[in-house]
Write an enzyme that holds these catalytic residues in place. Structure first.
Site, PDB file in Angstrom:
ATOM      1  N   ARG A  37      28.142 -25.066 -14.400  1.00  0.00           N
ATOM      2  CA  ARG A  37      28.219 -26.530 -14.440  1.00  0.00           C
ATOM      3  C   ARG A  37      27.589 -27.117 -15.698  1.00  0.00           C
ATOM      4  NH1 ARG A  37      27.100 -28.438  -8.176  1.00  0.00           N
ATOM      5  NH2 ARG A  37      29.294 -28.582  -7.583  1.00  0.00           N
ATOM      6  N   LYS A 178      31.914 -23.432   6.466  1.00  0.00           N
ATOM      7  CA  LYS A 178      31.780 -24.855   6.821  1.00  0.00           C
ATOM      8  C   LYS A 178      33.062 -25.372   7.448  1.00  0.00           C
ATOM      9  CE  LYS A 178      28.565 -25.725   3.033  1.00  0.00           C
ATOM     10  NZ  LYS A 178      28.537 -26.213   1.650  1.00  0.00           N
ATOM     11  N   GLY A 306      32.097 -23.545  -3.920  1.00  0.00           N
ATOM     12  CA  GLY A 306      31.040 -22.691  -4.478  1.00  0.00           C
ATOM     13  C   GLY A 306      31.250 -21.194  -4.368  1.00  0.00           C
ATOM     14  N   GLY A 329      32.887 -29.875  -2.258  1.00  0.00           N
ATOM     15  CA  GLY A 329      33.169 -31.026  -1.401  1.00  0.00           C
ATOM     16  C   GLY A 329      34.086 -32.033  -2.082  1.00  0.00           C
TER      17      GLY A 329
HETATM   18  C1  3PG Z   1      27.557 -29.948  -4.840  1.00  0.00           C
HETATM   19  O1  3PG Z   1      26.912 -29.005  -5.263  1.00  0.00           O
HETATM   20  O2  3PG Z   1      28.364 -29.861  -3.896  1.00  0.00           O
HETATM   21  C2  3PG Z   1      27.408 -31.280  -5.538  1.00  0.00           C
HETATM   22  O3  3PG Z   1      26.518 -31.186  -6.609  1.00  0.00           O
HETATM   23  C3  3PG Z   1      26.978 -32.346  -4.561  1.00  0.00           C
HETATM   24  O4  3PG Z   1      25.744 -32.015  -4.004  1.00  0.00           O
HETATM   25  P1  3PG Z   1      25.370 -32.629  -2.576  1.00  0.00           P
HETATM   26  O5  3PG Z   1      26.321 -31.967  -1.582  1.00  0.00           O
HETATM   27  O6  3PG Z   1      23.930 -32.281  -2.342  1.00  0.00           O
HETATM   28  O7  3PG Z   1      25.609 -34.118  -2.657  1.00  0.00           O
HETATM   29 MG    MG Z   2      28.283 -29.528  -1.502  1.00  0.00          MG
END
Ligand code: 3PG
Ligand code: MG
Length: 349
Positions: A37, A178, A306, A329
């Protein structure tokens, strides 16, 4: 889909620019464990510096800090260190973790004003956080002339190809844990896919009480383990022969072969979520096989989320898929058809 106006159209010379990036990277022992990132944020920073911005101030959240002790754990210092190795420029500034401010996750305007103070422009390049309406992603975009960064735009351009007409067969691969988070997008995209392959923990849930309105391919065999542990006793069995109390921690080779056949003939692929507990060697083969099949397919292939991204990176296959999304997400919500607040706050192109 509406595209926000690009930073490339902004007059930045001599300007002080606030950039929201998603530098929420995994840390290990006080160091950045994966800098994907951070590297993805660089083209926009370079563009601003090359075009003569007077100052470029980067802000991001890091983790989900809750307690006072978390302040040490989630300090931006290791991220800043890595960023400065990649971009050495005195005009670059890095703010402390935005989530150290209570207002951030409430989309508080007061905190947004603090961020905007002394800045001329705002550039949002944080695709991975664009599904959050927070001060640094949403409120601040109403206080300064706002533009989309290069990464944010690339993500939108690549992902929107999955929303309209796609080349077929369109194969959707879903896995991971999830399940609740993903059912809505699965329902939305899966209905448009020709084949939906489901592995991981997701498969168990779908098998038990299938909440989906279309047919899916589920594993025919699994690698079953006596307990949830890296070194657990394990064996490959058909799905109807999992010993009582044992857990399916990966898809088996027969399933990987069936999935591989579908993937080979695909023209469009979206993959989110690993097929098993990929971090543990004994349960990594299924995810590895899927990653290799996706990389080899002659298709427009997008990997998001991820763990599936990590699998593709670790196997050195990132260059062989069409797009690796930095948003988990965020990419799911986008493909569900939702408007992302961080994008909606930027004027249209
Ligand atoms: C992630 O890693 O999914 C994003 O950086 C958002 O992070 P968060 O789910 O803690 O808002
Ligand atoms: Mg997330």
């Amino acid at each position: 889909m509406r595209l926000p106006r690009s930073v490339e159209t902004a007059a930045v010379e001599g300007k002080r620019v606030l950039v929201r990036a998603d530098l929420n990277v995994p840390l290990e022992g006080g160091r950045v464990a994966d800098d994907t990132r951070i590297r993805a944020a660089i083209p926009t920073l370079r563009l601003l510096l090359d075009r003569g911005a007077a100052a470029v101030t980067v802000c991001s959240h890091l983790g989900r800090p809750k307690t006072e002790e978390d302040r040490a754990k989630y300090a931006m210092a290791p991220v800043e260190r890595r960023l400065r190795e990649l971009v050495a420029d005195e005009r670059l500034h890095v703010l402390e973790n935005t989530r150290f401010h209570a207002g951030e996750t409430k989309n508080d305007e007061g905190y947004a004003r603090e961020l905007a103070d002394g800045q001329d422009l705002f550039v949002n390049d944080a695709f991975g956080s664009a599904h959050r309406a927070h001060s640094s992603t949403e409120a601040v975009a109403h206080l300064l002339p706002a533009y989309a960064g290069l990464l944010l735009l690339s993500e939108l351009e690549h992902l929107r190809r999955l929303l309209g007409e796609v080349e077929r067969p369109f194969v959707l691969i879903a896995g991971g844990a999830k399940v609740e988070d993903k059912l809505a997008v699965l329902e939305q995209l899966g209905g448009r896919a020709d084949t939906v392959l489901i592995g991981g923990k997701m498969a168990e849930q779908v098998r038990v009480d299938n909440p989906l309105s279309f047919a899916v391919e589920l594993p025919v065999d699994v690698v079953a383990a006596r307990e949830f542990a890296a070194d657990a006793e394990h064996r490959t069995v058909t799905v109807d022969a999992v010993p009582t109390g044992w857990l399916g921690l990966d898809i088996g080779p027969a399933t990987a072969a069936v999935f591989g056949e579908h993937i080979r003939s695909a023209k469009t692929i979206f993959w989110n979520g690993p097929m098993g507990v990929f971090e543990w060697d004994a349960f990594a083969d299924g995810t590895r096989a899927v990653a290799q099949a996706v990389a080899r397919a002659d298709a427009y292939s997008v990997v998001g989320g991820g763990d599936s991204v990590r699998a593709v990176q670790e196997l050195g296959l990132a260059d062989e898929v069409s797009w690796v999304s930095t948003g988990g997400g965020a990419s799911l919500e986008l493909l569900e058809g939702k408007e992302l607040p961080g994008v909606a706050a930027i004027p249209e192109a």
